[in-house]
Design a protein around this motif. Structure first.
Motif, mmCIF file in Angstrom:
data_model
loop_
_atom_site.group_PDB
_atom_site.id
_atom_site.type_symbol
_atom_site.label_atom_id
_atom_site.label_comp_id
_atom_site.label_asym_id
_atom_site.label_seq_id
_atom_site.Cartn_x
_atom_site.Cartn_y
_atom_site.Cartn_z
ATOM 1 N N GLU A 2 0.839 -1.091 -0.002
ATOM 2 C CA GLU A 2 0.058 0.011 -0.028
ATOM 3 C C GLU A 2 0.644 1.037 0.175
ATOM 4 N N LEU A 3 0.149 2.429 -0.216
ATOM 5 C CA LEU A 3 0.839 3.633 -0.141
ATOM 6 C C LEU A 3 1.381 3.771 1.301
ATOM 7 N N ASN A 4 2.602 4.439 1.530
ATOM 8 C CA ASN A 4 3.196 4.858 2.772
ATOM 9 C C ASN A 4 3.127 6.164 3.079
ATOM 10 N N PRO A 5 2.870 6.451 4.461
ATOM 11 C CA PRO A 5 2.623 8.045 4.832
ATOM 12 C C PRO A 5 3.912 8.782 4.882
ATOM 13 N N TYR A 6 4.777 8.732 4.103
ATOM 14 C CA TYR A 6 6.191 9.245 4.144
ATOM 15 C C TYR A 6 6.663 10.018 2.628
ATOM 16 N N GLY A 7 7.379 10.880 2.973
ATOM 17 C CA GLY A 7 7.857 11.537 1.814
ATOM 18 C C GLY A 7 7.028 12.130 0.786
ATOM 19 N N PHE A 8 7.336 12.008 -0.436
ATOM 20 C CA PHE A 8 6.297 12.809 -1.475
ATOM 21 C C PHE A 8 4.976 11.999 -1.334
ATOM 22 N N ALA A 9 5.042 10.836 -1.015
ATOM 23 C CA ALA A 9 3.563 10.059 -0.932
ATOM 24 C C ALA A 9 2.491 10.707 0.011
ATOM 25 N N SER A 10 3.206 11.354 1.014
ATOM 26 C CA SER A 10 2.130 12.046 1.941
ATOM 27 C C SER A 10 1.465 13.163 1.079
ATOM 28 N N LYS A 11 2.302 13.779 0.122
ATOM 29 C CA LYS A 11 1.793 14.962 -0.469
ATOM 30 C C LYS A 11 0.848 14.561 -1.760
ATOM 31 N N SER A 12 1.099 13.426 -2.097
ATOM 32 C CA SER A 12 0.246 13.066 -3.562
ATOM 33 C C SER A 12 -0.818 12.258 -3.180
ATOM 34 N N GLY A 13 -1.023 11.921 -1.886
ATOM 35 C CA GLY A 13 -2.376 11.056 -1.287
ATOM 36 C C GLY A 13 -3.741 11.500 -1.981
ATOM 37 N N LYS A 14 -3.810 12.786 -2.180
ATOM 38 C CA LYS A 14 -5.122 13.236 -2.796
ATOM 39 C C LYS A 14 -5.329 12.676 -4.294
ATOM 40 N N ALA A 15 -4.209 12.561 -4.858
ATOM 41 C CA ALA A 15 -4.398 12.441 -6.368
ATOM 42 C C ALA A 15 -4.368 10.963 -6.520
ATOM 43 N N ILE A 16 -3.472 10.172 -5.601
ATOM 44 C CA ILE A 16 -3.234 8.677 -6.133
ATOM 45 C C ILE A 16 -3.945 7.630 -4.790
ATOM 46 N N GLY A 17 -4.237 8.321 -3.753
ATOM 47 C CA GLY A 17 -4.581 7.574 -2.687
ATOM 48 C C GLY A 17 -5.959 6.982 -2.663
ATOM 49 N N TYR A 18 -6.280 6.236 -1.503
ATOM 50 C CA TYR A 18 -7.364 5.299 -1.390
ATOM 51 C C TYR A 18 -7.773 5.016 -0.117
ATOM 52 N N SER A 19 -8.839 4.418 0.210
ATOM 53 C CA SER A 19 -9.236 4.117 1.677
ATOM 54 C C SER A 19 -8.658 2.758 2.048
ATOM 55 N N THR A 20 -8.512 2.605 3.381
ATOM 56 C CA THR A 20 -8.060 1.130 3.810
ATOM 57 C C THR A 20 -8.859 0.206 3.233
ATOM 58 N N ASP A 21 -10.046 0.325 3.226
ATOM 59 C CA ASP A 21 -11.253 -0.730 2.773
ATOM 60 C C ASP A 21 -10.952 -1.062 1.195
ATOM 61 N N ASP A 22 -10.572 -0.021 0.414
ATOM 62 C CA ASP A 22 -10.181 -0.019 -1.024
ATOM 63 C C ASP A 22 -9.169 -0.880 -1.172
ATOM 64 N N PHE A 23 -8.103 -0.804 -0.540
ATOM 65 C CA PHE A 23 -6.803 -1.382 -0.513
ATOM 66 C C PHE A 23 -7.001 -2.945 -0.140
ATOM 67 N N VAL A 24 -7.763 -3.285 0.946
ATOM 68 C CA VAL A 24 -8.171 -4.576 1.365
ATOM 69 C C VAL A 24 -8.914 -5.398 0.343
ATOM 70 N N ALA A 25 -9.849 -4.619 -0.210
ATOM 71 C CA ALA A 25 -10.559 -5.302 -1.424
ATOM 72 C C ALA A 25 -9.780 -5.713 -2.515
ATOM 73 N N PHE A 26 -8.805 -4.608 -2.680
ATOM 74 C CA PHE A 26 -7.768 -4.978 -3.821
ATOM 75 C C PHE A 26 -6.885 -5.934 -3.706
ATOM 76 N N TYR A 27 -6.421 -6.126 -2.322
ATOM 77 C CA TYR A 27 -5.477 -7.302 -2.020
ATOM 78 C C TYR A 27 -6.202 -8.735 -1.905
ATOM 79 N N LYS A 28 -7.573 -8.710 -1.394
ATOM 80 C CA LYS A 28 -8.228 -10.091 -1.505
ATOM 81 C C LYS A 28 -8.334 -10.508 -2.863
ATOM 82 N N GLN A 29 -8.735 -9.505 -4.042
ATOM 83 C CA GLN A 29 -8.850 -10.022 -5.118
ATOM 84 C C GLN A 29 -7.514 -10.455 -5.759
ATOM 85 N N SER A 30 -6.511 -9.817 -5.325
ATOM 86 C CA SER A 30 -5.153 -10.326 -5.811
ATOM 87 C C SER A 30 -4.915 -11.483 -5.188
#
Length: 495
Positions: free
Chosen positions: A288-316
Motif C-alpha cells: 500500500e501507499l506509505n505516509p512518508y516523503g512525497f507520497a504524503s503530499k500526493s495522497g489526494k491524487a493517487i490515494g484510496y481508503s484502507t477498505d479499497d486496498f483490502v478489497a484489492f488485496y483480497k482480489q489479488s
C-alpha cells in the motif's frame, strides 16, 4: 527382583476437569470463533463448542478437547511439560532479540533518476550535490555494523537509486566482505534498485558477491510508466528488459519485485499479476501507499481508503491462488510472511510485524550523511524534517546507540502485547507494534488502535487468511505451505 508391576489405565487418564490456558479470541462471524495464545497456536471453534470450552463443559475425551490440549489451550492438572512446550515456542518466536538487528540498511545516495509520485523517501534529483555518502562515513558505518552482536547480517542498499553511486556501493561491499571475514561475521547483500541503469559491470558485480536484487514493477506498461516516469523512455520497457537480463545472466529467482498500489491500480489485480508471470517473476509483494516523503503530499491524487486496498488485496490473493491451482507458481509475499508467523514458531525478520518492535531491534539504517536511524521509515521522517528517531551517528559506539533515549522510547512503546488495543487482540501473536508509523499517522508512538489504518488493514488481512486456512482443501493447504520458505530478498522494500 525388580518390581515389574504395570499401573492400570486409570493412572494415566486425564481428570474430567481441565484448566484453560491463557488465550485471546476473535469472532470471525456469527458461528466461528478464533482462539490464539502467546505461543502462536490457533484454533477455530464453532460458537457452541467455544461456549462449552470456556464454561468447562467439554468432555475430557472428546476430539475438540484433545485438539485444544495439543495446541496448549488447556491442560489437565499441573502439567509442567505443557508449560515447557509453550515457553519454548514463545522463546523461538522472540529469538530475534537474542542477537540484535540482522538487517543493516545503507543509503549511499539520496539521488534518483525517476520521479515517482508515491516516493516515500523525498529523493533528490540525479545531479544534486551533497547527498552522497562520503567513503569515510561509509567505512565508519561498516565498522559500526560489524560491532553489532549478530553473527550473520544482511547489508541492504537503499536510495535514492544506489546504482547512481555504484562505485561507492562496490567499495562498501568489498570493504565489508574483507572486514566481516576478519570479524567472524557472515554477510549477505541486497540492492534495492529501479533497474533502469543496469550495465554488464553491475551484473558481474552482483554475480561475484551473490547480491540479491529487489526492484519495483507496478504492472502493465501504462500503469508502471504512469507511476514511475522515466525521462526519454518507457521505464516499463527498460525494467522488464533488465529483469530478463538478470534472469539470463544471474539465474531465475535473482530478482524479486514488489508493486505499490495507487488509485490507478485498483480493479486491475489480475492484469498486474499476469505481468509478473509474463516476465518470469514467481513472487509479488502487494504494498500500500506509505505516509512518508512525497507520497504524503500526493495522497489526494493517487490515494484510496484502507477498505479499497483490502478489497484489492483480497482480489489479488484469490487470483494468485487460482494461478497456483492451474500450475503457475506464484507467491504473494505479504501473505507468505503472515502465514509463516501463523503456521510456524519461527520469526520472519519483517520490521513491521515484530514485537518488541523491529525498529532498532531488527533493523538499523545508516544514512548518507552519517546519521543512524531505527528504520528506513525513521530516516524518511528525517528527510521530512523530523529527526525524532535518530539513534546517533556512525562515529558513536554500538552500545551508546542501542541504549540511548530513542531506543528506550521505542522499546517502551514497541511491545504489542502490552499496548492498549493490542494486548487483548487475537491477532497480536502474529502482528507488530510499529510505533514510528503510529507516530507519523497519529502523532503518538503508542497510537490509538480503533482509529489506526495499520490496525484496520492488518485485522482484515488476518481475517482473510484465517478464513482461507479454515476452508482450505488439501490442494490449497499444500500451496500455502509451499509459500513458507520465502527468500529474504522477496521481502525487501525498494524505495
Amino acid at each position: 527382583m525388580a518390581n515389574t508391576h504395570f499401573f492400570g489405565p486409570d493412572t494415566f487418564a486425564s481428570p474430567e476437569q481441565y484448566l484453560p490456558m491463557p488465550f485471546r479470541f476473535e469472532r470471525l462471524d456469527g458461528n466461528r470463533v478464533l482462539l490464539t495464545n502467546s505461543s502462536g497456536e490457533y484454533a477455530i471453534l464453532s460458537r457452541p463448542i467455544f461456549d462449552d470450552f470456556v464454561s468447562g463443559r467439554l468432555p475430557a475425551g472428546s476430539g475438540e478437547c484433545l485438539e485444544l490440549k495439543s495446541r496448549s489451550f488447556l491442560m489437565h492438572g499441573a502439567d509442567p511439560a505443557t508449560l515447557r512446550a509453550v515457553a519454548s515456542q514463545w522463546r523461538t518466536k522472540k529469538a530475534f532479540l537474542e542477537s540484535g538487528p540482522k538487517l543493516h540498511i545503507f543509503v549511499p545516495t539520496l539521488r534518483c533518476n525517476q520521479g515517482c509520485g508515491y516516493c516515500q523517501v523525498s529523493r533528490a534529483e540525479a545531479k544534486t550535490a551533497g547527498v552522497d555518502m562520503p567513503f569515510e562515513k561509509a567505512r565508519s558505518a561498516i565498522d559500526l555494523m560489524l560491532s553489532a552482536p549478530a553473527s550473520s547480517m544482511t547489508m541492504e542498499f537503499q536510495g535514492g537509486e544506489p546504482l547512481l553511486a555504484f562505485d561507492l556501493v562496490r567499495r562498501m561491499v568489498e570493504t565489508a566482505a574483507e572486514r566481516s571475514s576478519l570479524a567472524g561475521k557472515t554477510l549477505s547483500y541486497v540492492i534495492c534498485t529501479n533497474l533502469t541503469l543496469l550495465t554488464e559491470q553491475h551484473i558481474d558485480f552482483f554475480r561475484k558477491f551473490n547480491v540479491c536484487i529487489s526492484t519495483s514493477l507496478d504492472g502493465p506498461s501504462d500503469l508502471h510508466d504512469r507511476n514511475r516516469p522515466f525521462s526519454g523512455a518507457s521505464s516499463h520497457a527498460v525494467v522488464v528488459e533488465n529483469i530478463r537480463r538478470c534472469h539470463d545472466d544471474l539465474g531465475p529467482g535473482s530478482v524479486s519485485a514488489l508493486m505499490t498500489a495507487t488509485r490507478n491500480s485498483l480493479g486491475r489485480a489480475e492484469e498486474i499479476i499476469d505481468e509478473y508471470v509474463r516476465h518470469g517473476l514467481t513472487s509479488i509483494f502487494l504494498r500500500e501507499l506509505n505516509p512518508y516523503g512525497f507520497a504524503s503530499k500526493s495522497g489526494k491524487a493517487i490515494g484510496y481508503s484502507t477498505d479499497d486496498f483490502v478489497a484489492f488485496y483480497k482480489q489479488s490473493l484469490r487470483y494468485v491462488l487460482d494461478l497456483n491451482r492451474s500450475g503457475v507458481r506464484m507467491i504473494e509475499a505479504y501473505a507468505a510472511i503472515l502465514l509463516r508467523k501463523i503456521l510456524t514458531p519461527f520469526g520472519v525478520g519483517f520490521v513491521d510485524l515484530q514485537s518488541p518492535t523491529g525498529e532498532g531491534f531488527g533493523v538499523v539504517l545508516y544514512n548518507y550523511d552519517g546519521d543512524v536511524y531505527a528504520s528506513d521509515e525513521a530516516r524518511m521522517l528525517a528527510e521530512m524534517g523530523d529527526k525524532t528517531f535518530r539513534l546517533g551517528s556512525v562515529s558513536d559506539s554500538w552500545i551508546s546507540i542501542m541504549t540511548g533515549p530513542t531506543m528506550q522510547s521505542l522499546a517502551a512503546a514497541g511491545v504489542a502485547e502490552s499496548l492498549p488495543g493490542c494486548s487483548d487482540c487475537a491477532f497480536v501473536p502474529y502482528c507488530g507494534a510499529d510505533p514510528i508509523r503510529h507516530y507519523r499517522t497519529q502523532g503518538d508512538i503508542v497510537g490509538h488502535r480503533p482509529t489506526s489504518t495499520f490496525c484496520h488493514k492488518q485485522k482484515e488481512i488476518f481475517r482473510t487468511l484465517f478464513d482461507l486456512l479454515d476452508a482450505a482443501d488439501e490442494e490449497t493447504m499444500s500451496i500455502l505451505l509451499g509459500w513458507l520458505n520465502l527468500r529474504r530478498s522477496c521481502v525487501s522494500s525498494p524505495s
